[in-house]
Design an enzyme around this catalytic site. Structure first.
Site, PDB file in Angstrom:
ATOM      1  CG  ASN A 297      11.655 -21.831  -6.407  1.00 52.77           C
ATOM      2  OD1 ASN A 297      10.614 -21.932  -5.765  1.00 52.77           O
ATOM      3  ND2 ASN A 297      12.627 -20.997  -6.059  1.00 52.77           N
TER       4      ASN A 297
ATOM      5  CE  LYS B 235      11.972 -17.803  -7.774  1.00 54.63           C
ATOM      6  NZ  LYS B 235      12.866 -16.724  -8.172  1.00 54.63           N
TER       7      LYS B 235
ATOM      8  CG  HIS C 110      15.594 -19.221  -3.577  1.00 51.77           C
ATOM      9  ND1 HIS C 110      15.454 -17.871  -3.777  1.00 51.77           N
ATOM     10  CD2 HIS C 110      15.563 -19.803  -4.799  1.00 51.77           C
ATOM     11  CE1 HIS C 110      15.342 -17.654  -5.083  1.00 51.77           C
ATOM     12  NE2 HIS C 110      15.395 -18.797  -5.718  1.00 51.77           N
TER      13      HIS C 110
ATOM     14  CD  GLU D 142      13.221 -15.299  -4.845  1.00 57.16           C
ATOM     15  OE1 GLU D 142      12.366 -16.147  -4.521  1.00 57.16           O
ATOM     16  OE2 GLU D 142      13.532 -15.060  -6.032  1.00 57.16           O
TER      17      GLU D 142
ATOM     18  CD  GLU E 266      18.412 -20.447  -8.006  1.00 52.37           C
ATOM     19  OE1 GLU E 266      17.692 -20.912  -8.891  1.00 52.37           O
ATOM     20  OE2 GLU E 266      17.957 -19.846  -7.023  1.00 52.37           O
TER      21      GLU E 266
ATOM     22  N   GLY F 199      15.217 -13.640 -11.786  1.00 54.14           N
ATOM     23  CA  GLY F 199      14.030 -12.826 -12.071  1.00 54.14           C
ATOM     24  C   GLY F 199      14.344 -11.515 -12.769  1.00 54.14           C
TER      25      GLY F 199
ATOM     26  CB  SER G 286      17.045 -15.247 -16.276  1.00 51.39           C
ATOM     27  OG  SER G 286      16.631 -14.219 -15.387  1.00 51.39           O
TER      28      SER G 286
HETATM   29  P1  13P Z   1      13.950 -17.124 -12.455  1.00 50.09           P
HETATM   30  O1  13P Z   1      14.070 -18.342 -13.339  1.00 50.09           O
HETATM   31  O2  13P Z   1      12.584 -16.537 -12.428  1.00 50.09           O
HETATM   32  O3  13P Z   1      15.036 -16.142 -12.735  1.00 50.09           O
HETATM   33  O4  13P Z   1      14.193 -17.653 -10.949  1.00 50.09           O
HETATM   34  C1  13P Z   1      15.271 -18.461 -10.697  1.00 50.09           C
HETATM   35  C2  13P Z   1      15.144 -18.980  -9.317  1.00 50.09           C
HETATM   36  O5  13P Z   1      15.224 -18.238  -8.368  1.00 50.09           O
HETATM   37  C3  13P Z   1      14.879 -20.405  -9.144  1.00 50.09           C
HETATM   38  O6  13P Z   1      15.011 -20.773  -7.812  1.00 50.09           O
END
Ligand code: 13P
Length: 258
Positions: free
Chosen positions: A13, A15, A100, A102, A172, A178, A218
Site C-alpha cells: 500500500n 499511500k 484503511h 487512515e 491492521e 507507521g 510495520s
Molecule cells: P506500515 O507498514 O508503514 O506500518 O503501514 C501499514 C499499512 O497501513 C498498510 O496498509
C-alpha cells in the site's frame, strides 16, 4: 485450519507516495525479484490513482497485480474528487483497498461507507482488501475483539457467501501502522484467528477457510517470516517497506517459503 485452502497475498500500500516515473522505476525493480512467486503467492501493488495507468502498463505480462487505494460506491454522478469501481476496472485494476484506518481517521470513513464501497467493488468485479483493526486505547480497554467483530459484521453486511471468498481482510491494528510497533506474531495470530471464527459464524467454516486474511502494521523484511508462519496469517498489507523493492521482495520471499 489449512493455509493451502487459500491464496497467500502480499500487497504493497504505497499511500500518498511516488510520482509516475518513480512508480515505474519501483515496479521495474520489483518485477524480476518477485517473478518466482507466480502461482504460489499473489503480489499486488496498491498505488495512488494518478499512478494506476502507469502501474498497469509497467506490470503487463508480469505476475504483479495492481490495486487502487480507495473506490466510491456510486456508479457515476456529482461526487467531486471520487473514482468509481467501473473507472478502476476500465484502467485494468484488480484489487482495491477499502476502509484503511487512515481513511477512517482522517476522512470520516465509517463502517457503513466501507460496506457500500465493498459491495460496489464486488459488483464491478474488483477484489476488495477490507481493512479492520483496533485503536491503541481500544486494545488497552480490552475490547479488540468487540471492535474488530463489529467491523467485520458491518463491513461485510449483505455480501454473499460466494462474494466474500473474493474479499481479502487486512487486520491492521491502528497502533502498529507507521509506528515501528508491530503486533507480536501471537497478538496478530490471535486476532486473525478471531476474524476467521467470525467469518465461520457469519457464513460457514468452509467459506471462512477460503478467505485470505492479511496482517498489516510495520511488517518489514525482519519480522515478516515470523508473522507469515502463523496459521491464520495468509499475507501482508505493507506500507513503508513496500516502497523499497529489496525490502518488499524479502517479504514476498518469506511468503513463498512460508
Ligand atoms: P506500515 O507498514 O508503514 O506500518 O503501514 C501499514 C499499512 O497501513 C498498510 O496498509
Amino acid at each position: 485450519m489449512n493455509k493451502a485452502l487459500r491464496k497467500a497475498i502480499i500487497a504493497g500500500n504505497w499511500k500518498m507516495n511516488k510520482t509516475r516515473p518513480e512508480a515505474k522505476a519501483l515496479l521495474d525493480a520489483i518485477k524480476p525479484l518477485v517473478a518466482n512467486a507466480e502461482g504460489n503467492v499473489e503480489v499486488v501493488a496498491c498505488v495512488p490513482f494518478t499512478n494506476l495507468e502507469t502501474a498497469v502498463n509497467a506490470t503487463a505480462g508480469s505476475n504483479v497485480k495492481v490495486g487502487a487505494e480507495n473506490v466510491h460506491f456510486e456508479k457515476s454522478g456529482a461526487f467531486t474528487g471520487e473514482i468509481s469501481a467501473d473507472m478502476l476496472v476500465e484502467v485494468g485494476v484488480e484489487y482495491v483497498v477499502i476502509g484503511h484506518s487512515e481513511r477512517r481517521q482522517y476522512f470520516g470513513e465509517t463502517d457503513e461507507t466501507v460496506n457500500k464501497r465493498t459491495v460496489a467493488a464486488l459488483a464491478a468485479g474488483l477484489k476488495p482488501i477490507v481493512c479492520v483493526g483496533e485503536l491503541k486505547w481500544e486494545r488497552q480497554c480490552n475490547i479488540t475483539e468487540e471492535v474488530v467483530g463489529r467491523q467485520i459484521k458491518l463491513d461485510l453486511w449483505s455480501v454473499s457467501k460466494e462474494d466474500v471468498k473474493k474479499v481479502v481482510i487486512a487486520y491492521e491494528p491502528v497502533w502498529a501502522i507507521g509506528t515501528g510497533l508491530t503486533a507480536t506474531p501471537e497478538q496478530a495470530e490471535e486476532v486473525c484467528a478471531f476474524i476467521r471464527a467470525q467469518l465461520a459464524k457469519l457464513y460457514d467454516q468452509e467459506t471462512a477457510d477460503a478467505v485470505t486474511i492479511q496482517y498489516g502494521g510495520s511488517m518489514n523484511a525482519k519480522n515478516a517470516a515470523e508473522l507469515l508462519a502463523k496459521p491464520n496469517i495468509d499475507g501482508g498489507l505493507i506500507g513503508g517497506a513496500s516502497l523499497k523493492a529489496e525490502d518488499f521482495n524479502v517479504i514476498v520471499q518469506a511468503a513463498v517459503n512460508g
